[in-house]
Design an enzyme around this catalytic site. Structure first.
Site, PDB file in Angstrom:
ATOM      1  N   ASP A   1       4.513 -14.173  -1.732  1.00 43.35           N
ATOM      2  CA  ASP A   1       5.792 -13.821  -2.359  1.00 43.35           C
ATOM      3  C   ASP A   1       6.191 -15.028  -3.218  1.00 43.35           C
ATOM      4  O   ASP A   1       5.848 -15.106  -4.414  1.00 43.35           O
ATOM      5  CB  ASP A   1       6.817 -13.501  -1.247  1.00 43.35           C
ATOM      6  CG  ASP A   1       8.247 -13.317  -1.736  1.00 43.35           C
ATOM      7  OD1 ASP A   1       8.517 -13.523  -2.935  1.00 43.35           O
ATOM      8  OD2 ASP A   1       9.137 -12.965  -0.933  1.00 43.35           O
TER       9      ASP A   1
ATOM     10  N   GLU B   1       3.432 -12.358   5.229  1.00 45.03           N
ATOM     11  CA  GLU B   1       3.947 -12.728   3.915  1.00 45.03           C
ATOM     12  C   GLU B   1       4.352 -14.200   3.895  1.00 45.03           C
ATOM     13  O   GLU B   1       5.075 -14.655   4.773  1.00 45.03           O
ATOM     14  CB  GLU B   1       5.157 -11.821   3.618  1.00 45.03           C
ATOM     15  CG  GLU B   1       5.821 -12.029   2.273  1.00 45.03           C
ATOM     16  CD  GLU B   1       6.977 -11.025   2.059  1.00 45.03           C
ATOM     17  OE1 GLU B   1       7.067 -10.020   2.798  1.00 45.03           O
ATOM     18  OE2 GLU B   1       7.793 -11.269   1.152  1.00 45.03           O
TER      19      GLU B   1
ATOM     20  N   LYS C   1       9.397  -4.625   8.356  1.00 43.39           N
ATOM     21  CA  LYS C   1       9.013  -6.029   8.125  1.00 43.39           C
ATOM     22  C   LYS C   1       9.941  -6.901   8.949  1.00 43.39           C
ATOM     23  O   LYS C   1      11.159  -6.791   8.832  1.00 43.39           O
ATOM     24  CB  LYS C   1       9.133  -6.333   6.634  1.00 43.39           C
ATOM     25  CG  LYS C   1       9.253  -7.814   6.255  1.00 43.39           C
ATOM     26  CD  LYS C   1       9.112  -7.992   4.755  1.00 43.39           C
ATOM     27  CE  LYS C   1      10.037  -9.067   4.205  1.00 43.39           C
ATOM     28  NZ  LYS C   1       9.936  -9.205   2.735  1.00 43.39           N
ATOM     29  N   LEU C   2       9.348  -7.761   9.775  1.00 33.50           N
ATOM     30  CA  LEU C   2      10.146  -8.669  10.590  1.00 33.50           C
ATOM     31  C   LEU C   2      10.128 -10.045   9.960  1.00 33.50           C
ATOM     32  O   LEU C   2       9.060 -10.585   9.644  1.00 33.50           O
ATOM     33  CB  LEU C   2       9.572  -8.777  12.013  1.00 33.50           C
ATOM     34  CG  LEU C   2       9.419  -7.480  12.812  1.00 33.50           C
ATOM     35  CD1 LEU C   2       8.876  -7.803  14.210  1.00 33.50           C
ATOM     36  CD2 LEU C   2      10.758  -6.747  12.918  1.00 33.50           C
ATOM     37  N   LYS C   3      11.297 -10.628   9.809  1.00 35.72           N
ATOM     38  CA  LYS C   3      11.373 -12.020   9.377  1.00 35.72           C
ATOM     39  C   LYS C   3      10.972 -12.880  10.563  1.00 35.72           C
ATOM     40  O   LYS C   3      11.411 -12.617  11.707  1.00 35.72           O
ATOM     41  CB  LYS C   3      12.805 -12.347   8.940  1.00 35.72           C
ATOM     42  CG  LYS C   3      13.201 -11.660   7.642  1.00 35.72           C
ATOM     43  CD  LYS C   3      12.413 -12.238   6.473  1.00 35.72           C
ATOM     44  CE  LYS C   3      13.000 -11.824   5.143  1.00 35.72           C
ATOM     45  NZ  LYS C   3      12.272 -12.424   4.006  1.00 35.72           N
TER      46      LYS C   3
ATOM     47  N   ASP D   1       7.269 -11.687   7.622  1.00 33.93           N
ATOM     48  CA  ASP D   1       7.543 -12.558   6.476  1.00 33.93           C
ATOM     49  C   ASP D   1       8.104 -13.884   6.972  1.00 33.93           C
ATOM     50  O   ASP D   1       9.155 -13.924   7.605  1.00 33.93           O
ATOM     51  CB  ASP D   1       8.564 -11.871   5.546  1.00 33.93           C
ATOM     52  CG  ASP D   1       8.818 -12.655   4.265  1.00 33.93           C
ATOM     53  OD1 ASP D   1       8.195 -13.718   4.063  1.00 33.93           O
ATOM     54  OD2 ASP D   1       9.646 -12.184   3.455  1.00 33.93           O
TER      55      ASP D   1
ATOM     56  N   LYS E   1       8.204  -9.269  -7.057  1.00 30.74           N
ATOM     57  CA  LYS E   1       9.661  -9.243  -7.253  1.00 30.74           C
ATOM     58  C   LYS E   1       9.905  -9.611  -8.704  1.00 30.74           C
ATOM     59  O   LYS E   1       9.670 -10.756  -9.107  1.00 30.74           O
ATOM     60  CB  LYS E   1      10.340 -10.297  -6.381  1.00 30.74           C
ATOM     61  CG  LYS E   1      10.422  -9.980  -4.914  1.00 30.74           C
ATOM     62  CD  LYS E   1      11.143 -11.106  -4.192  1.00 30.74           C
ATOM     63  CE  LYS E   1      11.104 -10.887  -2.701  1.00 30.74           C
ATOM     64  NZ  LYS E   1      11.546 -12.108  -1.974  1.00 30.74           N
TER      65      LYS E   1
ATOM     66  N   GLY F   1      12.214  -7.262  -2.508  1.00 29.40           N
ATOM     67  CA  GLY F   1      13.631  -7.103  -2.813  1.00 29.40           C
ATOM     68  C   GLY F   1      14.355  -8.407  -2.579  1.00 29.40           C
ATOM     69  O   GLY F   1      13.833  -9.318  -1.928  1.00 29.40           O
TER      70      GLY F   1
ATOM     71  N   SER G   1      13.360  -4.668   5.585  1.00 27.71           N
ATOM     72  CA  SER G   1      13.172  -6.049   6.003  1.00 27.71           C
ATOM     73  C   SER G   1      14.231  -6.370   7.051  1.00 27.71           C
ATOM     74  O   SER G   1      15.424  -6.273   6.779  1.00 27.71           O
ATOM     75  CB  SER G   1      13.314  -6.956   4.769  1.00 27.71           C
ATOM     76  OG  SER G   1      13.249  -8.310   5.128  1.00 27.71           O
TER      77      SER G   1
HETATM   78  O1  OSB Z   1      11.382 -13.087   1.207  1.00 27.45           O
HETATM   79  O2  OSB Z   1      11.339 -11.036   0.758  1.00 27.45           O
HETATM   80  C1  OSB Z   1      11.986 -12.069   0.960  1.00 27.45           C
HETATM   81  C2  OSB Z   1      15.720 -11.266   0.851  1.00 27.45           C
HETATM   82  C3  OSB Z   1      16.192 -12.368   0.183  1.00 27.45           C
HETATM   83  C4  OSB Z   1      15.320 -13.379  -0.173  1.00 27.45           C
HETATM   84  C5  OSB Z   1      13.957 -13.269   0.121  1.00 27.45           C
HETATM   85  C6  OSB Z   1      13.474 -12.142   0.766  1.00 27.45           C
HETATM   86  C7  OSB Z   1      14.375 -11.148   1.168  1.00 27.45           C
HETATM   87  C8  OSB Z   1      13.987  -9.986   1.944  1.00 27.45           C
HETATM   88  C9  OSB Z   1      14.860  -8.754   1.866  1.00 27.45           C
HETATM   89  O3  OSB Z   1      13.048  -9.958   2.708  1.00 27.45           O
HETATM   90  C10 OSB Z   1      14.284  -7.739   0.971  1.00 27.45           C
HETATM   91  C11 OSB Z   1      15.279  -6.655   0.645  1.00 27.45           C
HETATM   92  O4  OSB Z   1      15.436  -5.743   1.450  1.00 27.45           O
HETATM   93  O5  OSB Z   1      15.907  -6.715  -0.436  1.00 27.45           O
HETATM   94 MG    MG Z   2       9.333 -12.603   1.204  1.00 28.65          MG
END
Ligand code: OSB
Ligand code: MG
Length: 366
Positions: A237, A212, A159-161, A187, A261, A289, A133
């Site tokens: 999510d 996401e 995965k790009l935020k 995401d 999760k 995660g 991510s």
């Molecule tokens: O939305 O998936 C998410 C991290 C913290 C809170 C929410 C998210 C995330 C990540 C990182 O996208 C996932 C990871 O590599 O642990």
């Molecule tokens: Mg997410």
């Protein structure tokens, strides 16, 4: 199992680089660890709540408070991990706190029985493919460098935020630079509204695996309406806190993929229920995660080995997050992490490292 006592330990884990999402920037992971002591064995649970209630309503101080004040007193003298959720059910919400406690009890129980998390949960493989991510960056060139580095390390999916103002352009740039074979997804962490549907449809041009959580976590109906306007599959999510939520989302057509999760869903048992439900309905799942240390990661990797986890998860190697993990580091081999084989989580905190990162600890006798 009889519980002798529980330790609540807070640790501060500096991240190797700031992690920016649509809801905030994290530079140090403030983690609550739960250690359950029984006469037979000890068990660990990592609480995934973050310092502030920005991803969901839970936050670390609140999780510690609810564990000490409400969850521990709700447990009977003799407890079985399978029954923990039932004992805790009268206390509403606080799933991340409940998950940490249930995981610690389950870990103690499995260690006492010599069974691993993978065996217990039903792992079908001994290693899992890993994605990464990638946080929001200041510039597109910076993002391209970060993605290139991860691909060189072997990650099999990116995965790009995203957030309004950081969506179509970074996605286009990554797709153009790394080609159409790259497994790519985005995401939004609930940063959009249904009024953005036409804008989000521009992402359809880039062949994404999924988008996401584009909308708010209680917008199930709106997600279903958005799904009808996008070609990109919607993955939820934040919206999915239980198997009931998953069933509702699937029957509404709010998503075609779910990010599982265990922290968000109240533990690994509920996470497995969501997996089973999705598998029965042909809905793909993958393991999300929350920047876990090696303790939480060990259990996530075991879960990700279940047969319905057909997409690579956010189960990255320790070094993606931390220069020094509190357990033996998880290391990528050919883009995969191995499912730990030892009893329980199969990993232990290294005492000297754990001491160094500890900011407080509290012993609660049963
Ligand atoms: O939305 O998936 C998410 C991290 C913290 C809170 C929410 C998210 C995330 C990540 C990182 O996208 C996932 C990871 O590599 O642990
Ligand atoms: Mg997410």
């Amino acid at each position: 199992m009889k519980i002798t006592g529980v330790e609540l330990r807070r640790i501060a884990m500096p991240l190797v680089a700031p992690f920016r999402t649509s809801f905030g920037t994290e530079t140090t992971r403030d983690v609550l660890l739960v250690r359950v002591v029984t006469p037979e064995a000890e068990g660990w649970g990592e609480c995934v709540a973050m310092s502030q209630p920005l991803y969901s309503s839970e936050y670390v101080d609140g999780a510690a408070e609810v564990i000490r004040r409400f969850l521990l007193p709700a447990l009977p003298d003799e407890v079985d991990a399978q029954a923990v959720a039932r004992h805790l059910a009268p206390i509403k919400g606080h799933r991340m706190a409940k998950a940490a406690l249930e995981t610690a009890i389950l870990d103690a129980q499995l260690r006492a029985n010599g069974e691993s998390f993978g065996q217990f949960l039903g792992a079908a493989v001994d290693r899992v493919p890993c994605g990464v991510s990638v946080g929001i960056m200041d510039t597109v060139p910076q993002l391209l460098d970060a993605v290139e580095g991860y691909l060189e390390e072997g990650y099999v999916r990116i995965k790009l935020k995203i957030e309004p103002g950081w969506d179509v352009e970074p996605v286009r740039a990554v797709r153009e630079r790394f080609g159409e074979d790259l497994l790519l997804q985005v995401d939004a962490n609930a940063a959009y509204t249904l009024a953005d549907a036409r804008h989000l449809a521009r992402l359809d041009a880039f062949g994404l695996l999924l988008i996401e959580q584009p909308l708010a976590n209680d917008d199930l109906v709106q997600h279903a309406q958005l799904a009808a306007q996008l070609q990109t599959p919607i993955c939820l999510d934040e919206s999915i806190e239980s198997a009931e939520h998953a069933a509702a989302a699937i029957s509404l057509g709010a998503c075609s993929i779910i990010n599982i999760k265990p922290g968000r869903t109240g533990g690994y048992l509920e996470a497995r229920r969501i997996h089973d439900l999705c598998r029965a309905h042909g809905v793909a799942v993958w393991c999300g995660g929350m920047l876990e240390t090696g303790l939480g990661r060990a259990a996530n990797v075991a879960l990700a080995a279940l047969p319905g986890f057909t997409l690579p998860g956010d189960t990255s190697a320790s070094r993606r997050y931390y220069a020094t993990d509190i357990t033996e580091p998880f290391e990528l081999a050919e883009g995969h992490l191995s499912v730990p084989k030892g009893p329980g989580l199969g990993v232990e905190p290294i005492p000297s490292i754990l001491e160094e990162v500890t900011t407080s600890s509290e012993w609660i006798p049963a």
